[in-house]
Scaffold this motif. Structure first.
Motif, PDB file in Angstrom:
ATOM      1  N   VAL A   1       1.873   3.577   4.991  1.00 30.22           N
ATOM      2  CA  VAL A   1       3.302   3.254   4.997  1.00 30.22           C
ATOM      3  C   VAL A   1       3.743   3.228   3.535  1.00 30.22           C
ATOM      4  CG1 VAL A   1       2.890   0.746   4.955  1.00 30.22           C
ATOM      5  CG2 VAL A   1       5.050   1.598   5.842  1.00 30.22           C
ATOM      6  N   ARG A   2       5.002   3.551   3.272  1.00 29.56           N
ATOM      7  CA  ARG A   2       5.477   3.450   1.888  1.00 29.56           C
ATOM      8  C   ARG A   2       5.419   1.979   1.438  1.00 29.56           C
ATOM      9  NH1 ARG A   2       4.928   6.505  -1.134  1.00 29.56           N
ATOM     10  NH2 ARG A   2       6.629   8.006  -1.390  1.00 29.56           N
ATOM     11  N   GLY A   3       4.846   1.747   0.263  1.00 29.75           N
ATOM     12  CA  GLY A   3       4.695   0.391  -0.263  1.00 29.75           C
ATOM     13  C   GLY A   3       3.405  -0.284   0.159  1.00 29.75           C
ATOM     14  N   ALA A   4       2.561   0.420   0.924  1.00 30.05           N
ATOM     15  CA  ALA A   4       1.322  -0.183   1.422  1.00 30.05           C
ATOM     16  C   ALA A   4       0.524  -0.810   0.290  1.00 30.05           C
ATOM     17  CB  ALA A   4       0.474   0.873   2.135  1.00 30.05           C
ATOM     18  N   GLN A   5       0.440  -0.074  -0.826  1.00 27.16           N
ATOM     19  CA  GLN A   5      -0.253  -0.614  -1.996  1.00 27.16           C
ATOM     20  C   GLN A   5       0.727  -1.064  -3.071  1.00 27.16           C
ATOM     21  OE1 GLN A   5      -0.938  -0.136  -5.645  1.00 27.16           O
ATOM     22  NE2 GLN A   5      -2.541   1.401  -5.484  1.00 27.16           N
ATOM     23  N   ASP A   6       1.666  -0.184  -3.407  1.00 27.86           N
ATOM     24  CA  ASP A   6       2.568  -0.370  -4.547  1.00 27.86           C
ATOM     25  C   ASP A   6       3.942  -0.838  -4.093  1.00 27.86           C
ATOM     26  OD1 ASP A   6       3.754  -0.200  -7.074  1.00 27.86           O
ATOM     27  OD2 ASP A   6       4.084   1.951  -6.922  1.00 27.86           O
ATOM     28  N   ASN A   7       4.262  -2.080  -4.220  1.00 21.40           N
ATOM     29  CA  ASN A   7       3.455  -3.190  -4.667  1.00 21.40           C
ATOM     30  C   ASN A   7       3.400  -4.264  -3.580  1.00 21.40           C
ATOM     31  OD1 ASN A   7       3.940  -5.949  -6.762  1.00 21.40           O
ATOM     32  ND2 ASN A   7       2.016  -4.864  -6.783  1.00 21.40           N
TER      33      ASN A   7
ATOM     34  N   CYS B   1      -5.015  -0.675 -10.647  1.00 20.71           N
ATOM     35  CA  CYS B   1      -6.033  -0.074  -9.787  1.00 20.71           C
ATOM     36  C   CYS B   1      -7.454  -0.440 -10.194  1.00 20.71           C
ATOM     37  CB  CYS B   1      -5.891   1.443  -9.798  1.00 20.71           C
ATOM     38  SG  CYS B   1      -4.460   2.034  -8.859  1.00 20.71           S
ATOM     39  N   ALA B   2      -8.365  -0.230  -9.279  1.00 24.05           N
ATOM     40  CA  ALA B   2      -9.807  -0.343  -9.511  1.00 24.05           C
ATOM     41  C   ALA B   2     -10.387   1.063  -9.587  1.00 24.05           C
ATOM     42  CB  ALA B   2     -10.463  -1.134  -8.385  1.00 24.05           C
ATOM     43  N   PRO B   3     -11.521   1.247 -10.250  1.00 20.25           N
ATOM     44  CA  PRO B   3     -12.081   2.592 -10.397  1.00 20.25           C
ATOM     45  C   PRO B   3     -12.678   3.168  -9.124  1.00 20.25           C
ATOM     46  CG  PRO B   3     -13.522   0.972 -11.405  1.00 20.25           C
ATOM     47  CD  PRO B   3     -12.269   0.241 -11.030  1.00 20.25           C
ATOM     48  N   ALA B   4     -13.124   2.288  -8.226  1.00 15.60           N
ATOM     49  CA  ALA B   4     -13.764   2.746  -6.992  1.00 15.60           C
ATOM     50  C   ALA B   4     -13.821   1.555  -6.036  1.00 15.60           C
ATOM     51  CB  ALA B   4     -15.165   3.282  -7.280  1.00 15.60           C
TER      52      ALA B   4
ATOM     53  N   GLU C   1      -7.001   7.125  -4.241  1.00 17.38           N
ATOM     54  CA  GLU C   1      -6.719   7.753  -2.955  1.00 17.38           C
ATOM     55  C   GLU C   1      -5.593   7.075  -2.176  1.00 17.38           C
ATOM     56  OE1 GLU C   1     -10.988   5.980  -2.513  1.00 17.38           O
ATOM     57  OE2 GLU C   1      -9.695   6.736  -4.133  1.00 17.38           O
ATOM     58  N   ASP C   2      -5.017   6.010  -2.727  1.00 14.13           N
ATOM     59  CA  ASP C   2      -3.886   5.347  -2.064  1.00 14.13           C
ATOM     60  C   ASP C   2      -2.623   6.193  -2.099  1.00 14.13           C
ATOM     61  OD1 ASP C   2      -5.600   3.208  -1.707  1.00 14.13           O
ATOM     62  OD2 ASP C   2      -4.792   2.047  -3.376  1.00 14.13           O
TER      63      ASP C   2
ATOM     64  N   ASN D   1       2.356   9.804   2.421  1.00 16.87           N
ATOM     65  CA  ASN D   1       1.149   9.240   3.027  1.00 16.87           C
ATOM     66  C   ASN D   1       0.480   8.187   2.145  1.00 16.87           C
ATOM     67  OD1 ASN D   1       1.332  11.031   5.374  1.00 16.87           O
ATOM     68  ND2 ASN D   1       0.788  12.631   3.916  1.00 16.87           N
ATOM     69  N   GLU D   2       1.290   7.367   1.481  1.00 23.47           N
ATOM     70  CA  GLU D   2       0.735   6.228   0.753  1.00 23.47           C
ATOM     71  C   GLU D   2      -0.006   5.320   1.734  1.00 23.47           C
ATOM     72  OE1 GLU D   2       2.159   2.343  -1.904  1.00 23.47           O
ATOM     73  OE2 GLU D   2       3.617   3.904  -1.379  1.00 23.47           O
ATOM     74  N   SER D   3      -1.099   4.723   1.253  1.00 22.94           N
ATOM     75  CA  SER D   3      -1.872   3.824   2.116  1.00 22.94           C
ATOM     76  C   SER D   3      -2.604   2.800   1.264  1.00 22.94           C
ATOM     77  CB  SER D   3      -2.875   4.618   2.965  1.00 22.94           C
ATOM     78  OG  SER D   3      -3.869   5.215   2.131  1.00 22.94           O
ATOM     79  N   PHE D   4      -3.212   1.825   1.920  1.00 23.06           N
ATOM     80  CA  PHE D   4      -4.016   0.822   1.228  1.00 23.06           C
ATOM     81  C   PHE D   4      -5.249   0.543   2.064  1.00 23.06           C
ATOM     82  CE2 PHE D   4      -3.829  -3.572  -1.074  1.00 23.06           C
ATOM     83  CZ  PHE D   4      -4.724  -3.119  -2.025  1.00 23.06           C
ATOM     84  N   ASP D   5      -6.383   0.499   1.401  1.00 16.92           N
ATOM     85  CA  ASP D   5      -7.655   0.217   2.051  1.00 16.92           C
ATOM     86  C   ASP D   5      -7.727  -1.265   2.397  1.00 16.92           C
ATOM     87  OD1 ASP D   5     -10.624  -0.719   1.801  1.00 16.92           O
ATOM     88  OD2 ASP D   5     -10.756   1.445   2.136  1.00 16.92           O
ATOM     89  N   LEU D   6      -8.045  -1.583   3.640  1.00 11.12           N
ATOM     90  CA  LEU D   6      -8.037  -2.978   4.098  1.00 11.12           C
ATOM     91  C   LEU D   6      -9.147  -3.804   3.451  1.00 11.12           C
ATOM     92  CD1 LEU D   6      -7.147  -2.533   7.885  1.00 11.12           C
ATOM     93  CD2 LEU D   6      -5.634  -2.817   5.916  1.00 11.12           C
ATOM     94  N   ASP D   7     -10.253  -3.165   3.094  1.00  9.30           N
ATOM     95  CA  ASP D   7     -11.306  -3.904   2.388  1.00  9.30           C
ATOM     96  C   ASP D   7     -10.841  -4.276   0.983  1.00  9.30           C
ATOM     97  OD1 ASP D   7     -13.038  -3.800   4.534  1.00  9.30           O
ATOM     98  OD2 ASP D   7     -14.079  -2.002   3.817  1.00  9.30           O
TER      99      ASP D   7
END
Length: 456
Positions: free
Chosen positions: A115-121, A182-185, A424-425, A431-437
């Motif tokens: 979703v747009r904004g999933a990660q940022d911010n 961000c984190a590197p991985a 990859e977010d 197709n912005e996304s955020f990893d749940l972990d």
């Protein structure tokens, strides 16, 4: 509060956290488009109600356009104060046809939320909110909290620095906490040691009254698309060096120690190619990809629009051509000065026979450089090292958060930049996304940090 307790609470409430987060994400709070003004205001009002429901004193601080959400929670007069800064506005969704799901309908695919904004911010802000809610409910906060969310970060925070002058006493704090990096991985925590400043502008070449037949008029008039391409080409030499006079005068010298620390950042060229399709070989040839991103200024063309772009052939000379530019600034470069240098260069290379118009020339916030020897950085590394098996790395970021430098000056607080986004977010892209972990790791970090006292 310890890691195990936070993990237990997160698992107990994860379903509710996700539902509330998805409600937040559903607001199409696009700051760049006037048509979404009401959506931004509705999002801000929802946040105030949500913060109040967490037990915080929350209100809207009005400014010329989008309101600022501001909330506080007081622990004691002796406790240090954390000012958290984030933003509830998001980028436009164009090109819409490239989205694989509705941009403002949160969609779960595997371990990611799209979703747009999933990660940022919104995503990174929301894990801090939920950690804060947990610590308030458990009476485990080690800091007084000031929580500030603006609605115009994605368009350079216009007017916020000026408006914040009136709030200077209210904003006083010890630590300026930002989770927009961000984190590197996956699973590897990082502290950002710097942000780049920003300036941007738009150039239009016009003068022809309408599109012209390329046979009848070819060779008689200047072609705006060709001339704009030539203008763009004057900004860089073959080594990637920006050719604008004086542009590098204020670029800060980077110590060999910090250069070595930056190059410890885990970066794999092949992985980058697999993610983005190209080699990371842009920028100045004298610097590698990590150094270019963290320590060197850049000038990029963000968009080029001219003529016919539809199916098939249309043999015209376009009536106008437009390009959008953004510069990322480093060290001690002053955004106003750098912008004027860029505009002077642009005017100097204006083609004869066409009309040049410069629009939206804006100087954003300056760059930030932090010390790797800071006691706050060392304290935060100790906390982040508790999250998993990976050691915390230091990262010199290429991104810009325009208002952070101004807020640090106004509040007297030391910036602390820790985020859990990943490349990859696809922030700012379809197709912005955020990893749940990563969301869960952010919750643990915020919970541990805000419950662990820091004393200089």
């Amino acid at each position: 509060m310890n890691k195990e307790t936070l993990q237990t609470i997160y698992k107990q409430h994860q379903s509710r956290y996700m539902q509330e987060w998805e409600t937040f994400l559903a607001f199409p709070s696009i700051s760049a488009m006037e048509a979404h003004q009401a959506d931004c205001e509705a999002c801000a009002s929802w946040l105030v109600s949500h913060l109040q429901g967490m037990g915080m004193d929350a209100t809207l601080l009005e400014k010329d356009a989008k309101p600022v959400v501001f909330a506080t929670y007081h622990v004691s007069d002796d406790a240090p104060t954390v000012l958290y800064y984030g933003h509830y506005d998001v980028q436009p969704v164009d090109p819409l046809e490239l989205w694989e799901s509705e941009p403002f309908t949160p969609t779960r695919k595997g371990n990611r939320l799209y979703v747009r904004g999933a990660q940022d911010n919104k995503g990174q802000t929301f894990y801090v909110l939920k950690a804060l809610e947990t610590l308030i409910s458990q009476d485990a906060l080690a800091y007084n909290i000031k929580f500030m969310l603006e609605g115009e970060e994605e368009i350079g925070s216009p007017g916020l620095a000026e408006a914040a002058q009136a709030w200077k006493d209210t904003l006083q704090a010890d630590i300026l906490m930002v989770c927009d990096t961000c984190a590197p991985a996956p699973g590897i925590p990082a502290i950002s040691m710097g942000l780049r400043g920003i300036a941007y502008f738009e150039v239009e070449l016009s003068g022809i009254t309408s599109d012209l037949h390329s046979g009848a008029h070819g060779g008689m008039v200047k072609n705006p698309a060709v001339e704009l391409a030539r203008l763009i080409a004057t900004f860089h030499d073959e080594d990637g060096h920006i050719t604008v006079e004086g542009f590098y005068d204020d670029v800060a010298h980077i110590s060999e120690e910090d250069r070595a620390l930056a190059n410890q950042f885990p970066f794999d060229t092949q992985t980058y190619i697999e993610q983005f399709g190209v080699e990371p070989i842009g920028g100045e040839k004298a610097f590698n990809a990590i150094e270019s991103r963290g320590f060197r200024p850049t000038l990029e063309v963000n968009g080029f629009h001219s003529g016919y772009g539809g199916q098939g052939v249309k043999t015209i000379i376009p009536a106008q051509a437009t390009a959008k530019f953004s510069a990322r600034l480093v060290g001690h470069q002053d955004p106003e000065k750098s912008l004027e240098q860029l505009l002077t260069h642009t005017r100097k290379h204006a083609p004869k026979g066409l009309k040049m118009t410069i629009r939206h020339a804006t100087a954003g916030g300056p760059a930030i450089l932090l010390s790797s020897q800071s006691p706050l950085i060392q304290h935060t590394r100790t906390i982040l090292n508790q999250l998993g098996e990976h050691e915390t790395v230091l990262a010199w970021e290429g991104i810009s958060i325009p208002i952070v430098a101004d807020l640090a000056t106004l509040s007297g607080a030391e910036p602390l930049l820790v985020g859990f986004g990943l490349e990859e977010d696809r922030i700012h892209a379809p197709n912005e996304s955020f990893d749940l972990d990563q969301f869960a790791l952010g919750f643990l970090y915020a919970g541990l940090f805000l419950s662990t006292p820091f004393k200089r």
